[in-house]
Design a protein around this motif. Structure first.
Motif, PDB file in Angstrom:
ATOM      1  N   GLU A  41       0.827  -1.211   0.000  1.00 43.86           N
ATOM      2  CA  GLU A  41       0.000   0.000   0.000  1.00 43.86           C
ATOM      3  C   GLU A  41       0.861   1.260   0.000  1.00 43.86           C
ATOM      4  O   GLU A  41       0.588   2.210  -0.744  1.00 43.86           O
ATOM      5  N   LEU A  71       1.199   4.281  -2.852  1.00 42.07           N
ATOM      6  CA  LEU A  71       0.984   5.689  -2.548  1.00 42.07           C
ATOM      7  C   LEU A  71       2.197   6.544  -2.896  1.00 42.07           C
ATOM      8  O   LEU A  71       2.060   7.692  -3.323  1.00 42.07           O
ATOM      9  N   ILE A  74      -0.182   6.464   7.071  1.00 41.94           N
ATOM     10  CA  ILE A  74      -0.722   6.753   5.737  1.00 41.94           C
ATOM     11  C   ILE A  74      -0.562   8.226   5.399  1.00 41.94           C
ATOM     12  O   ILE A  74      -0.138   8.605   4.290  1.00 41.94           O
ATOM     13  N   LEU A  75      -0.902   9.111   6.339  1.00 46.95           N
ATOM     14  CA  LEU A  75      -0.767  10.546   6.086  1.00 46.95           C
ATOM     15  C   LEU A  75       0.698  10.929   5.877  1.00 46.95           C
ATOM     16  O   LEU A  75       1.003  11.764   5.016  1.00 46.95           O
ATOM     17  N   THR A 115       2.938   9.025   4.604  1.00 46.26           N
ATOM     18  CA  THR A 115       3.269   8.532   3.268  1.00 46.26           C
ATOM     19  C   THR A 115       2.762   9.488   2.188  1.00 46.26           C
ATOM     20  O   THR A 115       3.450   9.782   1.207  1.00 46.26           O
ATOM     21  N   LEU A 116       1.539   9.986   2.381  1.00 40.41           N
ATOM     22  CA  LEU A 116       0.977  10.935   1.406  1.00 40.41           C
ATOM     23  C   LEU A 116       1.781  12.233   1.375  1.00 40.41           C
ATOM     24  O   LEU A 116       2.027  12.802   0.303  1.00 40.41           O
ATOM     25  N   TYR A 117       2.201  12.721   2.545  1.00 46.29           N
ATOM     26  CA  TYR A 117       3.022  13.933   2.588  1.00 46.29           C
ATOM     27  C   TYR A 117       4.363  13.703   1.896  1.00 46.29           C
ATOM     28  O   TYR A 117       4.890  14.599   1.237  1.00 46.29           O
ATOM     29  N   SER A 169       4.882  11.577  -0.558  1.00 50.67           N
ATOM     30  CA  SER A 169       4.683  11.415  -2.006  1.00 50.67           C
ATOM     31  C   SER A 169       4.547  12.757  -2.717  1.00 50.67           C
ATOM     32  O   SER A 169       4.752  12.840  -3.935  1.00 50.67           O
ATOM     33  N   GLU A 170       4.205  13.825  -1.978  1.00 49.40           N
ATOM     34  CA  GLU A 170       4.011  15.132  -2.605  1.00 49.40           C
ATOM     35  C   GLU A 170       5.321  15.828  -2.954  1.00 49.40           C
ATOM     36  O   GLU A 170       5.309  16.819  -3.680  1.00 49.40           O
TER      37      GLU A 170
END
Length: 225
Positions: free
Chosen positions: A57, A61, A215-216, A218-220, A222-223
């Motif tokens: 996952e 992401l 998860i958050l 990971t999203l930060y 990925s940006e």
């Protein structure tokens, strides 16, 4: 009254003025069965299954521009917060993640690492990211300000989210248990059942919060790629 309620979160246990409650962050390894380290067994396969799912996952992401091994940072973050959240549900074990000292340190360290990496290696992309595509020219200064503020408060929101969820459940359990002195037997049985249900809910919250934080993060991450 308020001091008594929040005293359960105070690291007051000490020997020779050394606070020992913070050692709870390191005793999670003692709860792992010893055979886990020697031979493959059910504990090994269960944890390996969870790690593989998280790895897939997080890899999805992070996207194709991820660095090799970057998912293990967030898997380690998930494991660390999960162990500390679950340990806090045991009696007389200090919940370290209910303090901003721990949660803000983790979130601030990750956020600063992401920002430094992004601005050093992908400076142009970081500037472009401040203005969403299709923004009118007149709104660009306001969007830059809004995006900058939202970016700055990210570590605080991560830390407060984790801390508030841990504090809320523990306070509710403490409030209910403190009202059991003058109850009849029937009400006491109902209170025990409610406490068990709340403890199950707290266990779910402990797992969900560790997943949400990882998860958050990971999203930060990925940006900036």
């Amino acid at each position: 009254m308020m001091n008594n309620l929040f005293s359960i979160f105070d690291p007051t246990t000490n020997i020779f003025n050394l606070s020992l409650n913070w050692l709870s962050t390191f005793i999670g390894i003692l709860f792992i069965p010893l055979p886990y380290w020697f031979i493959p067994n059910r504990h090994f396969f269960l944890w390996n299954f969870i790690i593989n799912k998280l790895h897939k996952e997080f890899k999805m992401l992070l996207g194709i521009n991820q660095l090799n091994g970057s998912t293990f940072i967030f898997i380690s973050l998930f494991s660390y917060i999960l162990f500390n959240n679950l340990l806090g549900l045991f009696p007389y074990i200090f919940t370290s993640t209910s303090h901003l000292t721990i949660s803000l340190t983790i979130s601030m360290t990750l956020w600063l690492s992401f920002m430094m990496f992004g601005w050093i290696n992908n400076t142009q992309y970081m500037f472009i990211h401040l203005i969403p595509q299709g923004t009118p020219s007149i709104l660009m200064p306001f969007m830059v300000l809004i995006e900058t503020i939202s970016n700055i408060i990210r570590p605080m929101t991560l830390a407060v989210r984790l801390t508030a969820n841990m504090i809320a459940g523990h306070l509710l359990l403490t409030l209910l248990s403190s009202s059991s002195n003058n109850l009849s037997n029937y009400l006491l049985i109902m209170l025990i059942i409610i406490q068990i249900l709340l403890l199950m809910l707290e266990s779910a919250v402990a797992i969900i919060q560790s997943y949400v934080i990882s998860i958050l993060s990971t999203l930060y991450s990925s940006e900036i790629n």
